[in-house]
Scaffold this active site. Sequence first.
Site, short mmCIF file in Angstrom:
data_model
loop_
_atom_site.label_atom_id
_atom_site.label_comp_id
_atom_site.label_asym_id
_atom_site.label_seq_id
_atom_site.Cartn_x
_atom_site.Cartn_y
_atom_site.Cartn_z
N SER A 85 0.80 -1.27 0.03
CA SER A 85 0.06 0.12 0.08
C SER A 85 0.88 1.15 -0.06
CB SER A 85 -0.97 0.03 1.14
OG SER A 85 -1.57 1.32 1.16
N HIS B 51 -1.55 -1.27 -4.18
CA HIS B 51 -2.77 -0.94 -3.46
C HIS B 51 -2.70 0.66 -3.22
CE1 HIS B 51 -6.30 -1.99 -0.72
NE2 HIS B 51 -5.69 -1.07 0.05
N ASP C 40 -4.94 3.58 -1.56
CA ASP C 40 -5.94 3.70 -0.85
C ASP C 40 -6.47 5.25 -1.13
OD1 ASP C 40 -6.11 1.63 1.09
OD2 ASP C 40 -4.30 2.22 1.38
N MET D 102 -9.02 8.14 0.23
CA MET D 102 -9.76 8.61 1.32
C MET D 102 -10.23 9.89 1.28
SD MET D 102 -7.23 7.33 4.13
CE MET D 102 -6.77 5.46 4.35
N HIS E 203 -8.58 0.91 -3.69
CA HIS E 203 -9.59 0.78 -2.57
C HIS E 203 -10.13 2.12 -2.23
CE1 HIS E 203 -9.56 -0.12 2.16
NE2 HIS E 203 -10.86 0.06 1.31
N MET F 136 -12.44 4.29 -0.19
CA MET F 136 -12.89 4.72 1.14
C MET F 136 -13.58 6.03 1.31
SD MET F 136 -9.76 3.16 3.23
CE MET F 136 -8.69 3.31 1.97
N MET G 284 -11.57 -5.86 6.03
CA MET G 284 -10.66 -4.98 6.56
C MET G 284 -10.40 -5.53 7.94
SD MET G 284 -10.50 -2.13 4.87
CE MET G 284 -9.09 -1.57 6.16
N PHE H 12 -6.72 4.83 8.41
CA PHE H 12 -5.08 4.95 8.77
C PHE H 12 -4.16 3.70 8.58
CE2 PHE H 12 -7.79 7.85 11.14
CZ PHE H 12 -7.16 9.03 11.11
N GLY H 13 -2.93 4.00 8.16
CA GLY H 13 -2.17 2.80 8.27
C GLY H 13 -1.36 2.81 9.45
N GLY H 14 -0.77 1.63 9.90
CA GLY H 14 -0.01 1.29 11.21
C GLY H 14 -0.96 1.01 12.36
N ASP I 116 -6.44 -6.23 4.67
CA ASP I 116 -6.01 -5.15 4.65
C ASP I 116 -6.00 -4.45 6.04
OD1 ASP I 116 -5.15 -2.48 3.94
OD2 ASP I 116 -6.99 -1.99 2.79
N GLY I 117 -4.67 -4.30 6.38
CA GLY I 117 -4.62 -3.54 8.18
C GLY I 117 -3.80 -4.39 8.81
N GLY J 110 1.27 -2.05 4.20
CA GLY J 110 1.87 -0.76 4.06
C GLY J 110 2.92 -0.55 5.10
C1 DX5 Z 1 -6.32 1.66 5.81
C2 DX5 Z 1 -5.82 1.19 4.34
C3 DX5 Z 1 -4.74 0.33 4.40
C4 DX5 Z 1 -3.50 0.77 4.80
C5 DX5 Z 1 -2.74 -0.35 5.50
O1 DX5 Z 1 -7.41 2.25 5.94
O2 DX5 Z 1 -7.09 0.80 3.59
O3 DX5 Z 1 -4.42 -0.24 3.04
O4 DX5 Z 1 -2.63 1.19 3.84
O5 DX5 Z 1 -1.67 -0.07 6.24
P1 DX5 Z 1 -1.10 -0.99 7.25
O6 DX5 Z 1 -0.45 -1.98 6.39
O7 DX5 Z 1 -0.03 -0.04 7.59
O8 DX5 Z 1 -2.10 -1.47 8.36
ZN ZN Z 2 -6.49 -0.22 1.77
#
Ligand code: DX5
Ligand code: ZN
Length: 216
Positions: free
Chosen positions: A8, A33, A35, A37, A66, A68, A137, A143-145, A175-176, A197
Amino acid sequence: MNHLIAPSILAADFANLQRDIEMINNSEADWIHVDIMDGMFVPNISFGFPVVSAVKKHATKPLDVHLMIVDPDRYLKAFKDAGADSITVHQETCPHLHRTIQAIKQLGCKAAVAINPATPVSTLDDILADLDMVLIMSVNPGFGGQHFIENTYKKIKELRTLSAEKNPGLLIEIDGGVDANNITKLIEVGANVFVAGTSVFSSANQVAAISKLKHP
Ligand code: DX5
Ligand code: ZN
């Protein structure tokens, strides 16, 4: 089938996006990927069409987009034109999900539906046969991380059972919070596409991190 890895770019260095796309091109990753948002469906804003088009210019792998965003129907064609190969919409944003899925397919993209951690797999029962992929999900989107939610394993098993009858070739994407510690168990219970990600981009050797996910 062999599982697929989709790094991602939400976790990439946006000031060096071309470099990071080339890293993915030169790795064992299968997809990229992307994202999107909107600050409405999720509490964060990522990036839009100009960035997706710029990524497409350099990417040698399919773009897994993706969405969102609220009312994704308004933007399906624009994302296809920007370079999407697959488009994922959220079940929670689509009151006419069957129509939305047909529209994605008519654009020539792979069609997928994402469900949030609190949305049951059973809500997809009547659309499953029409889908190329379901994205489960494993964190709350935005958010990532974030930390991986353990209930995801149960949802994957339920979806595999449902799809065995209705759509045996269904791809199940997670994802996540996916990393080298949980990917083996996720594969065992039936998932076969993995977004990563933080676990890729925070690594000192990103190509090796992707390789580790590809060969856990
Ligand atoms: C979260 C995103 C993910 C995100 C995953 O809302 O849809 O794709 O980038 O990030 P990690 O791998 O850091 O959880
Ligand atoms: Zn995603």
